[in-house]
Write a protein that holds these residues in place. Sequence first.
Motif, short mmCIF file in Angstrom:
data_model
loop_
_atom_site.label_atom_id
_atom_site.label_comp_id
_atom_site.label_asym_id
_atom_site.label_seq_id
_atom_site.Cartn_x
_atom_site.Cartn_y
_atom_site.Cartn_z
N HIS A 140 -34.96 -4.46 -1.86
CA HIS A 140 -36.25 -4.93 -2.05
C HIS A 140 -36.30 -6.33 -1.67
O HIS A 140 -36.92 -6.97 -0.72
CB HIS A 140 -36.81 -4.97 -3.39
CG HIS A 140 -38.07 -5.51 -3.61
ND1 HIS A 140 -39.25 -5.20 -3.18
CD2 HIS A 140 -38.17 -6.67 -4.33
CE1 HIS A 140 -40.23 -6.19 -3.42
NE2 HIS A 140 -39.65 -7.21 -4.27
N SER B 271 -30.75 1.46 -9.37
CA SER B 271 -31.83 0.71 -9.67
C SER B 271 -31.40 -0.61 -9.01
O SER B 271 -32.09 -1.32 -8.51
CB SER B 271 -31.76 0.42 -11.08
OG SER B 271 -32.61 1.47 -11.84
N GLN C 102 -37.17 9.17 -12.04
CA GLN C 102 -36.81 7.92 -11.44
C GLN C 102 -37.27 8.07 -9.89
O GLN C 102 -37.70 7.16 -9.28
CB GLN C 102 -35.36 7.23 -11.59
CG GLN C 102 -35.38 5.88 -10.85
CD GLN C 102 -33.85 5.30 -10.98
OE1 GLN C 102 -32.92 6.10 -10.81
NE2 GLN C 102 -33.73 4.30 -11.39
N GLN D 169 -31.64 -0.79 -5.41
CA GLN D 169 -32.93 -0.54 -5.01
C GLN D 169 -33.34 -2.10 -5.07
O GLN D 169 -34.28 -2.59 -4.22
CB GLN D 169 -33.92 0.26 -5.69
CG GLN D 169 -33.49 1.82 -5.52
CD GLN D 169 -34.17 2.81 -6.66
OE1 GLN D 169 -34.53 2.33 -7.59
NE2 GLN D 169 -33.94 3.93 -6.01
N GLU E 18 -40.95 8.36 -9.39
CA GLU E 18 -41.63 7.11 -9.86
C GLU E 18 -41.54 6.22 -8.76
O GLU E 18 -42.36 5.36 -8.39
CB GLU E 18 -41.19 6.41 -11.22
CG GLU E 18 -41.74 7.50 -12.38
CD GLU E 18 -41.15 6.96 -13.75
OE1 GLU E 18 -40.21 5.92 -13.80
OE2 GLU E 18 -41.23 7.53 -14.76
N ARG E 19 -40.28 5.88 -8.05
CA ARG E 19 -39.95 4.67 -7.42
C ARG E 19 -40.37 5.18 -5.85
O ARG E 19 -40.55 4.33 -4.77
CB ARG E 19 -38.59 4.55 -7.59
CG ARG E 19 -38.29 3.64 -8.63
CD ARG E 19 -36.62 3.23 -8.74
NE ARG E 19 -36.52 2.26 -9.71
CZ ARG E 19 -36.57 0.84 -9.48
NH1 ARG E 19 -36.52 0.29 -8.12
NH2 ARG E 19 -36.25 -0.05 -10.42
N THR E 20 -40.24 6.49 -5.57
CA THR E 20 -40.20 7.03 -4.12
C THR E 20 -41.53 7.94 -3.72
O THR E 20 -42.42 7.67 -3.13
CB THR E 20 -39.15 7.68 -3.64
OG1 THR E 20 -38.04 6.68 -3.98
CG2 THR E 20 -39.00 7.96 -2.36
#
Length: 253
Positions: free
Chosen positions: A179, A172, A230, A175, A233-235
């Motif tokens: 970002h 996290s 995860q 990432q 959800e994120r990718t």
Amino acid sequence: MDSRQEALSKLLRARARVGTDDLDTALGQDVHMLRTDLLGVVQRCESAGMYAKLEKMARLSQVDNLEQSEDSFQAMVKFMDGMTSEELIKMTSLYSHMMNLANMVEHVHRVLGSRRDLRGKDGFEFSVEKAFSELVKQGHSPSRIRATLCKQKVEMVLTAHPTQALRRSLLSKLQNVGHDLLRLRSSELVPQERSHARNRIKENIHAMWRTDEVRRTKPRPEDEARSTLQVLERTVWNAVSIGRHPTKRQGRI
């Protein structure tokens, strides 16, 4: 060289991208920036003696990566011989974070490169539109392409022994760094926003250094399932949406 030193030596040899990119390039500048941020965190969090040893090893590894000689490599081995187990663990952690940050920079610049190509005249080489165009040129009808795509099947495989060693908390934070690196490349940011993004990068790198990298308990199937969620959800959800719309336009799905 004992097994502990051999393993550390392999780690040092494996960090080819860290700190060696041409600093005239945007990618190299970002790697250098994050490396400097990480060393700054280490300097603040560790004792002066520990930081001096870690910083010296970083310099020795840079020399070795440039020279690729036996002498430069043996200089690192000799320096490691005098380090304690605690110092070797810290050094391994430093290089682990360096490589993870360098990989994130590389990912960010692949995204930026893709965006530049998509803004170009012919579009990105591997775009859905170009793939459909090439298939049609080869004689495949849109209906046949659609039928073939509808037969494709993707399955998720869950395992209790994940090959991805990074903990979710570290993923996290990485990432978050990625970002904000993307945000810094935007020409529309005002100075306050740019400063805020830089501060968040430093905060996440600081949190990474203070986070235990090692799983203290054996991962269970449920733990791997949470890690997979995860990623979904994120990718995956975003990737599916991005790929679905141009595919729908081209194949009339």
